[in-house]
Every structure is written in C-alpha cells, then in structure tokens.
Scaffold this active site. Structure first.
Site, PDB file in Angstrom:
ATOM      1  N   GLY A  78     -15.135  40.072  20.246  1.00 33.65           N
ATOM      2  CA  GLY A  78     -14.681  38.940  21.041  1.00 33.65           C
ATOM      3  C   GLY A  78     -13.293  39.248  21.567  1.00 33.65           C
ATOM      4  O   GLY A  78     -12.369  39.490  20.774  1.00 33.65           O
TER       5      GLY A  78
ATOM      6  N   GLY B  26     -11.559  37.282  23.866  1.00 29.74           N
ATOM      7  CA  GLY B  26     -10.964  36.120  24.515  1.00 29.74           C
ATOM      8  C   GLY B  26      -9.521  35.948  24.092  1.00 29.74           C
ATOM      9  O   GLY B  26      -8.861  36.912  23.685  1.00 29.74           O
ATOM     10  N   ASN B  27      -9.017  34.733  24.151  1.00 33.16           N
ATOM     11  CA  ASN B  27      -7.610  34.501  23.826  1.00 33.16           C
ATOM     12  C   ASN B  27      -7.258  34.906  22.402  1.00 33.16           C
ATOM     13  O   ASN B  27      -6.242  35.561  22.161  1.00 33.16           O
ATOM     14  CB  ASN B  27      -7.266  33.022  24.042  1.00 33.16           C
ATOM     15  CG  ASN B  27      -7.146  32.661  25.507  1.00 33.16           C
ATOM     16  OD1 ASN B  27      -6.881  33.518  26.345  1.00 33.16           O
ATOM     17  ND2 ASN B  27      -7.358  31.400  25.827  1.00 33.16           N
TER      18      ASN B  27
ATOM     19  N   ASN C 192     -23.429  29.183  18.936  1.00 36.54           N
ATOM     20  CA  ASN C 192     -22.659  30.190  18.219  1.00 36.54           C
ATOM     21  C   ASN C 192     -23.412  30.826  17.060  1.00 36.54           C
ATOM     22  O   ASN C 192     -23.138  31.975  16.701  1.00 36.54           O
ATOM     23  CB  ASN C 192     -21.326  29.601  17.755  1.00 36.54           C
ATOM     24  CG  ASN C 192     -20.338  29.474  18.905  1.00 36.54           C
ATOM     25  OD1 ASN C 192     -20.579  29.986  19.990  1.00 36.54           O
ATOM     26  ND2 ASN C 192     -19.235  28.790  18.681  1.00 36.54           N
TER      27      ASN C 192
ATOM     28  N   THR D 125     -14.902  32.356  14.371  1.00 37.67           N
ATOM     29  CA  THR D 125     -15.726  31.526  15.249  1.00 37.67           C
ATOM     30  C   THR D 125     -16.043  30.164  14.629  1.00 37.67           C
ATOM     31  O   THR D 125     -16.391  30.075  13.453  1.00 37.67           O
ATOM     32  CB  THR D 125     -17.045  32.256  15.571  1.00 37.67           C
ATOM     33  OG1 THR D 125     -16.755  33.553  16.084  1.00 37.67           O
ATOM     34  CG2 THR D 125     -17.864  31.479  16.590  1.00 37.67           C
ATOM     35  N   ASN D 126     -15.938  29.111  15.423  1.00 38.89           N
ATOM     36  CA  ASN D 126     -16.249  27.753  14.964  1.00 38.89           C
ATOM     37  C   ASN D 126     -17.685  27.343  15.297  1.00 38.89           C
ATOM     38  O   ASN D 126     -18.268  27.885  16.222  1.00 38.89           O
ATOM     39  CB  ASN D 126     -15.283  26.747  15.606  1.00 38.89           C
ATOM     40  CG  ASN D 126     -13.965  26.667  14.860  1.00 38.89           C
ATOM     41  OD1 ASN D 126     -13.929  26.665  13.641  1.00 38.89           O
ATOM     42  ND2 ASN D 126     -12.866  26.596  15.596  1.00 38.89           N
TER      43      ASN D 126
ATOM     44  N   HIS E 159     -13.267  23.295   7.321  1.00 42.06           N
ATOM     45  CA  HIS E 159     -12.338  23.400   8.447  1.00 42.06           C
ATOM     46  C   HIS E 159     -12.714  22.327   9.458  1.00 42.06           C
ATOM     47  O   HIS E 159     -13.461  22.553  10.392  1.00 42.06           O
ATOM     48  CB  HIS E 159     -12.454  24.786   9.075  1.00 42.06           C
ATOM     49  CG  HIS E 159     -11.439  25.062  10.134  1.00 42.06           C
ATOM     50  ND1 HIS E 159     -10.102  24.789   9.986  1.00 42.06           N
ATOM     51  CD2 HIS E 159     -11.563  25.609  11.367  1.00 42.06           C
ATOM     52  CE1 HIS E 159      -9.449  25.161  11.077  1.00 42.06           C
ATOM     53  NE2 HIS E 159     -10.321  25.649  11.934  1.00 42.06           N
TER      54      HIS E 159
END
Length: 313
Positions: free
Chosen positions: A11, A13-14, A97, A121-122, A177
């Site tokens: 991944g 991404g940001n 996901n 990852t959420n 979480h």
C-alpha cells in the site's frame, strides 16, 4: 558487512508513503513499496530515494506492483485498502478491505512466510484477524497497529490540557480500535504522577478527563471530518514504525497493540488491543493487567463488538 533488513510496505497511499519515508530517516532497512497502482509506488519510491543525498540516509527503496518482489522480507506493513470518507465508520469498510487483505495474505504466505506482519488497514481488529486466517502465519508474527496510535492521541490531549511536554505523559489504551476503546486512566501518568492524583491536586478535572477520553475515541473521525478527502496518516505511520523498530532491533518495547489472545483477558481466538512486548521473535509476551469491574465491562463490550464484526469473515 551487516546485511540490511528488507521491509515490504503493501500500500503506497498516504500512510504507506509516510512509513517509507520514516524508515529511510531512521535507517531501518531497505524498502519495497508495493501497490496495485504501479506508478504511485514507483513515483513515491523515487521521490524518497532522491532525498537521500540531502538526508544522508542509506539503503535501497523501489516501487513495484509485483508480489514476487517482497520475497524473503523480514517485516511487512500492510496499509492497503480503501479509507474512510466523512460519515463513514471503520465498519463500513469491512467487505471491501477483507477481500484486499485476503489477496495480500495469500501472497505473504507464498513469498515471505517468515516475516513479521503489522496490519494498519481498517477496521483494524477485523483485518488483522483476516490476515492471520488467510496467511496461516504464526499468531506471534502478526499484530495490528491501534493502541500505540490511540495512546499517543490520549497523551497529546492530556499534555495540551495540562500545558506540559508530551514527553512527560505516559498513557495506555486497550480494547478495539474504535468507539469502544478503553483508555486506562489508572495506568496513565505525567512524570510518574497518576491522572487520578492530578485530579486531586486540581490540575485537571474529572469531567475534562472524561471529555479527553471521548475525544480520543473519536480521534480518527475528527481528522477525517477535517480533511474531507482522507484520513490520518502522520501519527499512524509513526506508530507503525515504532512497532517495526522494536521488532527489527529487538528493543522489547511494551506497546499496546492488537494481538491474538488465547485465553488472556478471558478472550479466545481474537485480536484485541492489549499491552505486548515486541522483540526479535515478534510478540514475545502478552501483558495481562488486572482490570477493575468498570474497566472490564468496557473491555468486554469492545471484545463483543469485535466478535460481531468478525462473524462473517
């Protein structure tokens, strides 16, 4: 010459890009940045690599979309997946996901079965269990990044309220979480002085602490609502790299992470946020704290929520 550790980031991404940058800053090892968007992975890797002469950090970094490039990685951090938009809960992300994690887990099992895996990852507690089930890696070699971030948020809010350095604050957040996480006030302190004692001293009120607990629970949501088009990535990246550093350098830091429980805290076969010690063998110890009746009730509610979320994966 000591061979550099190989770290795969799945991944770009940001969060993935920020983790790659932090790994280079700390000289933790060589980085493989993998993403289905080949151009994004290669572009970010090249950008970071070109900063090396200025930052004076060594090691290799490259981007790819080929899972074969993660072969024999020492550690893997998984950030791939869709992120939350305003009004979207972590739970809304599950169906998409889980499928992403399943593909990643299968490739980790194929190319890097001995790696230590950190899932970001959420929804976190669901995704880390999916990683465990589909990768078939040992439970001590898979953790989820949650409690480190939640504890950091709680510590920051306490420090700002008391007008003290964030370095003075220690805190501990357990459970899932999400909205039913458990900030442990009894185990939170400022330079060794407990929050309870600070309340007695009049430095902070009980109501303000309760307000901070609630803000911590909504910490990710607050940032999503402000950004509008994304979610937090600086603090999550720092949190994941702290866990990575403890593993690669055998620091044996005790950190709150989502770990696989086999009866600890009365929980079986779930990943839940608890204090663990991370060293060269992965999760080397799960620290089982004695919770009060109220704390245990909140913790169990958090566990029940996780059980409901993972029922269909």
């Amino acid at each position: 010459m000591i061979q550099s550790k190989k770290i795969a980031l799945i991944g770009s991404g940001n969060i993935g890009g920020m983790i790659a940058y932090l790994i280079r800053l700390k000289n933790l090892g060589d980085v493989v940045l993998l993403d289905i968007n080949d151009g994004m992975a290669k572009g970010k890797a090249l950008d970071i690599a070109e900063s090396s002469p200025i930052g004076k950090y060594n090691g290799e970094i490259f981007g790819t979309n080929n899972y074969a490039d993660i072969e024999n990685a020492d550690a893997i951090i998984v950030t791939a997946g869709i992120t939350r938009k305003p009004g979207m809960s972590r739970d809304d992300l599950i169906s998409t996901n889980v499928n992403i994690i399943k593909e990643i887990a299968t490739n980790i099992a194929k190319y890097a079965p001995n790696a230590f895996v950190i899932v970001v990852t959420n929804p976190l507690d669901v995704m880390v269990l999916a990683m465990y089930r589909y990768s078939h890696l040992p439970s001590n070699m898979i953790v989820g990044m949650a409690g480190v971030l939640d504890s950091a948020r709680f510590s920051y809010f306490i420090a700002k309220e008391l007008n003290v350095s964030v370095e003075s604050v220690d805190s501990l957040v357990l459970g899932g979480h999400g909205d039913i996480m458990l900030p442990l006030i009894r185990y939170s302190s400022v330079s060794g002085v407990s929050i309870a004692d600070l309340i007695k001293l009049g430095m902070i009120t009980h109501d303000k602490v309760t307000e901070i607990v609630e803000r911590t629970r909504k910490g990710g949501e607050e940032i999503v609502s402000l950004l509008k088009t994304g979610s937090a990535y600086y603090a999550p990246a720092e949190s994941a790299v702290l866990m990575l550093d403890s593993y690669l350098n055998d620091k044996k830091l005790m950190l709150p992470c989502s770990a696989y429980l086999k009866g600890e805290y009365g929980v079986h076969d779930l990943f839940v946020g608890v204090p663990i010690i991370i060293g060269k063998n992965g999760v080397e110890k799960i620290v089982e704290l004695q919770l009060t009746e109220e704390e245990n009730s909140i913790f169990n509610n958090s566990v029940a929520l996780i059980q409901n979320l993972v029922a269909n994966i």
